[in-house]
Scaffold this motif. Structure first.
Motif, PDB file in Angstrom:
ATOM      1  N   ILE A  76       0.832  -1.077   0.013  1.00 13.81           N
ATOM      2  CA  ILE A  76      -0.028   0.008  -0.132  1.00 13.81           C
ATOM      3  C   ILE A  76       0.954   1.341  -0.039  1.00 13.81           C
ATOM      4  CG2 ILE A  76      -1.877   1.273   1.140  1.00 13.81           C
ATOM      5  CD1 ILE A  76      -2.956  -1.585   2.314  1.00 13.81           C
ATOM      6  N   LEU A  77       1.888   1.160   0.540  1.00 17.11           N
ATOM      7  CA  LEU A  77       2.842   2.112   0.793  1.00 17.11           C
ATOM      8  C   LEU A  77       3.652   2.485  -0.707  1.00 17.11           C
ATOM      9  CD1 LEU A  77       3.180   2.641   3.926  1.00 17.11           C
ATOM     10  CD2 LEU A  77       5.703   2.219   3.628  1.00 17.11           C
ATOM     11  N   ALA A 134       0.613   4.115  -2.809  1.00 22.81           N
ATOM     12  CA  ALA A 134       0.840   5.653  -2.401  1.00 22.81           C
ATOM     13  C   ALA A 134       1.748   6.545  -2.855  1.00 22.81           C
ATOM     14  CB  ALA A 134       0.475   5.827  -0.740  1.00 22.81           C
ATOM     15  N   ILE A 135       3.071   6.025  -2.785  1.00 26.01           N
ATOM     16  CA  ILE A 135       4.068   6.863  -3.481  1.00 26.01           C
ATOM     17  C   ILE A 135       3.891   6.742  -5.168  1.00 26.01           C
ATOM     18  CG2 ILE A 135       6.574   6.731  -3.789  1.00 26.01           C
ATOM     19  CD1 ILE A 135       6.973   5.296  -0.919  1.00 26.01           C
ATOM     20  N   LEU A 184       1.168   6.812  -6.762  1.00 25.47           N
ATOM     21  CA  LEU A 184       0.121   7.777  -7.217  1.00 25.47           C
ATOM     22  C   LEU A 184       0.572   9.148  -7.088  1.00 25.47           C
ATOM     23  CD1 LEU A 184      -2.845   5.704  -5.490  1.00 25.47           C
ATOM     24  CD2 LEU A 184      -2.492   6.283  -8.085  1.00 25.47           C
ATOM     25  N   ALA A 185       1.196   9.438  -5.684  1.00 21.73           N
ATOM     26  CA  ALA A 185       1.857  10.945  -5.637  1.00 21.73           C
ATOM     27  C   ALA A 185       2.598  11.193  -6.482  1.00 21.73           C
ATOM     28  CB  ALA A 185       2.441  11.137  -4.013  1.00 21.73           C
ATOM     29  N   ARG A 186       3.613  10.460  -7.041  1.00 24.90           N
ATOM     30  CA  ARG A 186       4.568  10.594  -7.818  1.00 24.90           C
ATOM     31  C   ARG A 186       3.855  11.130  -9.236  1.00 24.90           C
ATOM     32  NH1 ARG A 186       9.198   6.205  -8.847  1.00 24.90           N
ATOM     33  NH2 ARG A 186       7.846   5.631 -10.376  1.00 24.90           N
TER      34      ARG A 186
END
Lengths: 179, 179
Positions: free
Chosen positions: A113-114, A117-118, A120-122
């Motif tokens: 999951i981490l 999230a990274i 998607l943020a990128r």
């Protein structure tokens, strides 16, 4: 004149809402999938993750077709993807493949999951140049859900490996042209 | 000269990573909270949501203090907040307060998470003018978690109402100055 402008405005609003509604349908399917796993209905949960993927495939297409792509839509899409293809498949795999190794399983799905999230943020801060960098979380989530059908015949080691590989691939710099 | 520049670059990178690490700690606590609810450890789950709130309070402060605020950090923060203060408290309330009304409960928590996602997407595309519009998902999640302590003494109707009110407040236009 006022009436025409007002109708035009309503039409644009409805078109924008059409694509965003599909995005909200995607996250709703994701939430239902999570709750179904919690309640022990694994197979129905798998179906809902695929339904989420189906709506996800069409929201972007619809926004482009109706010419209503927006920053808000992009943000909403990423948030919904984290739920439907990050959290939902992770909990599905946790409850099916990792139930005999709950603590190590927790580490695997947390990393998954981490990394999602990274990724998607990128993606949200990068200018899109026609290709993805790292596999999209949608693909990772679908692959994980697909393999969850094979829990009875594959080892827990296999699920540890596939979860770890998908995590690494999401944050990798592999260039994947958009189809 | 090269060495000094290289060391300076490493320092800046480490500072940026410090704030983002706290954000990742926030989502990790959120994921642990979700899994703890699934495994039936409600009280430990409540603790982890509060721990997530604690890390969330400090990641932005640290980024501002170290002067390393970034678009990537902002995106990551929103994604993590949806997990720790959207999904985690929703599943906690679902499993504790709504377990006798699983279908209606599912509608309530789905609307709550949807409103949280809309609130975060809207926040991400708006220029920050020193105030929030609609209550932040962090506040809503903490309030919901706080009330979960009172499940044995409060009615299911109360929990339906509080979940609905928090959902509406998140997507409302109430102006809340940042403390």
């Amino acid at each position: 004149m006022f009436l025409i402008r007002s109708m035009e405005h309503t039409k644009v609003k409805m078109r924008t809402h059409a694509a965003n509604s599909l995005t909200l349908l995607n996250i709703s399917f994701g939430i239902i999938a999570i709750i179904l796993v919690v309640r022990g209905y694994t197979h129905t949960s798998q179906l809902f993750i695929f339904l989420a993927a189906f709506s996800d495939r069409f929201d972007g297409m619809l926004a482009r077709k109706l010419n209503t792509e927006s920053d808000f839509g992009k943000q909403l899409d990423s948030l919904c993807d984290l739920v439907s293809f990050g959290i939902a498949p992770a909990i599905l795999i946790y409850q099916t493949a990792f139930h005999n190794i709950p603590d190590i399983g927790l580490v695997f799905i947390t990393v998954y999951i981490l990394c999602g999230a990274i990724r998607l943020a990128r993606f949200n801060v990068k200018e899109f140049d026609g290709a993805f960098y790292g596999i999209p979380i949608t693909a990772a989530g679908i692959i994980l859900t697909f393999f969850s059908f094979f829990v009875p015949i594959l080892s827990v080691l296999f699920f540890g490996m596939i979860t770890a590989i998908l995590s690494i691939l999401m944050v990798s710099n592999i260039r994947i042209p958009k189809m």
